[in-house]
Design a protein around this motif. Structure first.
Motif, PDB file in Angstrom:
ATOM      1  N   ARG A 162       0.828  -1.208   0.000  1.00 27.82           N
ATOM      2  CA  ARG A 162       0.000   0.000   0.000  1.00 27.82           C
ATOM      3  C   ARG A 162       0.870   1.269   0.000  1.00 27.82           C
ATOM      4  O   ARG A 162       0.529   2.272  -0.650  1.00 27.82           O
ATOM      5  N   LEU A 163       1.965   1.227   0.703  1.00 25.51           N
ATOM      6  CA  LEU A 163       2.872   2.370   0.726  1.00 25.51           C
ATOM      7  C   LEU A 163       3.345   2.704  -0.683  1.00 25.51           C
ATOM      8  O   LEU A 163       3.369   3.868  -1.102  1.00 25.51           O
ATOM      9  N   PHE A 164       3.724   1.672  -1.433  1.00 23.79           N
ATOM     10  CA  PHE A 164       4.251   1.934  -2.773  1.00 23.79           C
ATOM     11  C   PHE A 164       3.163   2.370  -3.754  1.00 23.79           C
ATOM     12  O   PHE A 164       3.456   3.101  -4.696  1.00 23.79           O
ATOM     13  N   VAL A 165       1.942   1.946  -3.521  1.00 20.77           N
ATOM     14  CA  VAL A 165       0.848   2.482  -4.321  1.00 20.77           C
ATOM     15  C   VAL A 165       0.717   3.976  -4.078  1.00 20.77           C
ATOM     16  O   VAL A 165       0.542   4.779  -5.006  1.00 20.77           O
ATOM     17  N   MET A 166       0.827   4.382  -2.819  1.00 25.60           N
ATOM     18  CA  MET A 166       0.740   5.808  -2.484  1.00 25.60           C
ATOM     19  C   MET A 166       1.924   6.601  -3.034  1.00 25.60           C
ATOM     20  O   MET A 166       1.830   7.811  -3.227  1.00 25.60           O
ATOM     21  N   LEU A 167       3.024   5.922  -3.278  1.00 25.54           N
ATOM     22  CA  LEU A 167       4.223   6.587  -3.813  1.00 25.54           C
ATOM     23  C   LEU A 167       4.186   6.737  -5.328  1.00 25.54           C
ATOM     24  O   LEU A 167       5.078   7.376  -5.902  1.00 25.54           O
TER      25      LEU A 167
END
Length: 367
Positions: free
Chosen positions: A359-364
């Motif tokens: 999820r963090l990398f989706v937000m990035l």
């Protein structure tokens, strides 16, 4: 819009899941725990370091490190300044060796030069631990060399056992005293599968932290032979470190010491599993790929500000705090954070961590 440091601290406190470090109570809760422990163990204040609590704990640390004696120091900075002063004075040579990323060079405002008028020589490569070849390559004489185990700024890397033994042998052959910066020595024994005394053998002096890993309020121990420790106590007094009561710091260390030391092998195993789960993410690099302590670095293919804003957004959305400070590295557009694997991570499985980082990398992703 980026949060202020105060807003980020408040957000972190609201998260039930915090990945790095140990789960510790607030100040009031910790003081209550300490008071209860002192009452249960009939602890009395020391007076300028004299008293069973302090002196008994000094003996215990000395025995654990395989050294004849040890003395409490209120800070690691003071401990290491005392050590290098003793060894350079003994050799009548105001020059010592240290790793390029040594704490003395980067976090102490050049105290060894400003206060002690000493010259620190970088030894080795900043991206890996010091080796025998590194020491042999230094042409100028050295009174002593500081060896950090593990190298924090390189992701908690340790030399192999054979490399460490070769470094000890090279120092003996050259007549260079070895001092260990063992701020995170407690975290190193699981990798080596050796006792602390075996690791410390060949080092004339050893500094260990009592708050990193152990969880005291502050403080350190400096160990060596009887003459070295007597000299270290003299320098502690000269530097204003022989406090009227040292018992609060020592008691806070002694209260948690057995529990934290016993936990280190499990924390190392958890670090191995944690790193393995994260290595599959293409925008993340784990350094070292296979951790050598329960400390590792995560490198992001994104700038620090963007990573922290994504972390904050995830914390708001999922009530999970994945990591603390993020800083940019030499390569533009990339950044790094440090993860200390403490007991918080023992209660969280890899699948949940993996999903949160996904999820963090989706937000990035670029908008």
């Amino acid at each position: 819009m980026a949060l202020t440091p105060e807003q980020r601290q408040a957000l972190r406190k609201r998260c039930p899941l915090i990945v790095p470090g140990f789960d510790i109570p607030d100040a009031a809760g910790e003081f209550r725990q300490l008071a209860d422990w002192c009452a249960a163990n009939d602890v009395a204040h020391d007076t300028y370091g004299k008293g069973e609590l302090v002196e008994g704990f000094e003996r215990r640390i000395a025995d654990l490190l395989g050294k004849p004696a040890a003395t409490f120091m209120p800070s690691g900075v003071m401990a290491q300044l005392a050590a290098i002063r003793i060894w350079t004075e003994s050799a009548r040579l105001p020059r010592f060796g240290m790793h390029p990323t040594s704490h003395l060079a980067h976090h102490e405002e050049q105290a060894f030069a400003a206060l002690m008028r000493l010259h620190g020589v970088p030894v080795g490569d900043r991206l890996r631990p010091m080796t025998a070849a590194d020491l042999e390559a230094v042409a100028q004489p050295l009174a002593c060399a500081i060896v950090e185990l593990p190298i924090r700024e390189a992701g908690g890397q340790l030399p192999s056992w054979d490399e460490l033994e070769a470094l000890k042998a090279a120092a003996r052959a050259r007549g260079v005293v070895l001092h260990m910066d063992g701020a995170r020595l407690w975290e190193s024994a699981a990798f080596y599968d050796k006792s602390y005394a075996e690791i410390a053998a060949g080092f004339a002096s050893v500094y260990v932290s009592l708050y990193k890993g152990i969880g005291a309020f502050a403080g350190a121990m400096l160990a060596g032979d009887e003459a070295f420790v007597a000299n270290a106590r003299l320098w502690r007094s000269r530097m204003g470190g022989t406090l009227y009561h040292m018992s609060p710091m020592v008691a806070a260390a002694a209260m948690r010491f057995d529990e934290r030391i016993a936990l280190m092998p499990a924390l190392y195993r958890r670090a191995l599993s944690f790193a393995s789960a994260l290595r599959r993410h293409p925008r993340l690099r784990v350094n070292p790929e296979v951790p050598q302590a329960n400390l590792l670095h995560l490198h992001f293919d994104a700038p620090a500000d963007a990573v922290m804003q994504a972390r904050d957004a995830l914390a708001e959305d999922a009530a999970a705090w994945l990591f603390d400070n993020v800083r940019n590295v030499d390569v533009p557009g990339r950044s790094v954070t440090e993860i200390y694997v403490g007991d918080r991570l023992l209660a969280v499985d890899d699948a949940r961590i993996d999903a949160l980082f996904e999820r963090l990398f989706v937000m990035l992703q670029p908008s």
